[in-house]
Design an enzyme around this catalytic site. Sequence first.
Site, PDB file in Angstrom:
ATOM      1  N   ASP A  67       0.820  -1.218   0.000  1.00 38.65           N
ATOM      2  CA  ASP A  67       0.000   0.000   0.000  1.00 38.65           C
ATOM      3  C   ASP A  67       0.856   1.272   0.000  1.00 38.65           C
ATOM      4  O   ASP A  67       2.069   1.209   0.188  1.00 38.65           O
ATOM      5  CB  ASP A  67      -0.964   0.000   1.203  1.00 38.65           C
ATOM      6  N   ASP A 136      -7.320  -3.863  14.871  1.00 38.81           N
ATOM      7  CA  ASP A 136      -8.716  -4.076  14.452  1.00 38.81           C
ATOM      8  C   ASP A 136      -8.827  -5.181  13.395  1.00 38.81           C
ATOM      9  O   ASP A 136      -9.897  -5.405  12.839  1.00 38.81           O
ATOM     10  CB  ASP A 136      -9.311  -2.767  13.906  1.00 38.81           C
ATOM     11  N   HIS A 138      -7.079  -5.269  10.515  1.00 36.34           N
ATOM     12  CA  HIS A 138      -6.820  -4.866   9.126  1.00 36.34           C
ATOM     13  C   HIS A 138      -5.535  -5.503   8.596  1.00 36.34           C
ATOM     14  O   HIS A 138      -4.613  -5.801   9.343  1.00 36.34           O
ATOM     15  CB  HIS A 138      -6.813  -3.336   8.968  1.00 36.34           C
ATOM     16  N   GLU A 143      -9.607  -2.125   5.988  1.00 37.09           N
ATOM     17  CA  GLU A 143     -10.169  -1.961   7.332  1.00 37.09           C
ATOM     18  C   GLU A 143     -11.419  -2.839   7.477  1.00 37.09           C
ATOM     19  O   GLU A 143     -11.956  -3.319   6.481  1.00 37.09           O
ATOM     20  CB  GLU A 143     -10.543  -0.486   7.550  1.00 37.09           C
TER      21      GLU A 143
HETATM   22  P1  PGA Z   1       2.413  -2.492  13.077  1.00 33.51           P
HETATM   23  O1  PGA Z   1       1.253  -2.326  12.024  1.00 33.51           O
HETATM   24  O2  PGA Z   1       3.332  -3.532  12.529  1.00 33.51           O
HETATM   25  O3  PGA Z   1       3.063  -1.139  13.125  1.00 33.51           O
HETATM   26  O4  PGA Z   1       1.768  -2.918  14.364  1.00 33.51           O
HETATM   27  C1  PGA Z   1       0.621  -3.465  11.568  1.00 33.51           C
HETATM   28  C2  PGA Z   1      -0.455  -3.065  10.604  1.00 33.51           C
HETATM   29  O5  PGA Z   1      -1.151  -2.070  10.875  1.00 33.51           O
HETATM   30  O6  PGA Z   1      -0.612  -3.743   9.593  1.00 33.51           O
END
Ligand code: PGA
Length: 245
Positions: A67, A136, A138, A143
């Site tokens: 992304d 959450d 995602h 999301e």
């Molecule tokens: P993080 O993010 O590795 O910084 O916890 C994970 C994500 O949001 O995919």
Amino acid sequence: MKIVSAKDYNDMSRKAANIISAQVIMKPGCVLGLATGGTPVGTYKQLIDWYNKGDIDFSEVTTINLDEYRGLKRDHEQSYWYFMHDNFFNYVNVPEENIHVPDGANPDSDEACREYEEIIRKAGGIDLQLLGIGTDGHIGFNEPGEAFELRTHCVDLTESTIKSNTRFFGSEGEVPKQAYTMGIKSIMQARKVLMVVNGENKADIVKAALFGPVTPEVPASILQMHPDFTIVGDEAAFSKIKDLI
Ligand code: PGA
């Protein structure tokens, strides 16, 4: 689904790097799907270390990132292009022309997303997709509530994501409001999926994603249906599923 337990963050990173390394050794011209976020940074560090020791060679590898923020140029310090160079590409020998991140500078979202899917198709699909997971559920910028059948598309960032990203950008007004992300369908078409997860704050979502119902409300739950899905997690992240594995 393969669940690989690691002691701590370093152990998780080493185990994940081992799986990626095996992929590159078995298929030197493979296509790696890569991810940003804090979790995979240790995995990249381990791969850089092995590269410096001459144990791994990325000269034929193609990379396709998940992304990018819409509206950021590549050289913006908060762009994912920048993040990936800063944490990985500047230290290994993936040829620059083989590196792909969605084109956040293209304001035409249909074109940017279509072109990205074309890049994935022309590369022959993704051999191994590395993923983190949000609290959450995602994956990428998909999301809760995103349709499982989407490929690369433009998403509106949630209010909470915009707020939490403000710390990286000076002011809330400067935080991008949208992003281009591979969709769940693009991710599910990868031949292997490797998720890394650490920390107590991910324990509940790991349980929901791996052992709860498969639902768009927990985007990562679809990975239960993937034919070659491996998750590597540390003790804290697996603390709520210890009796189930
Ligand atoms: P993080 O993010 O590795 O910084 O916890 C994970 C994500 O949001 O995919």
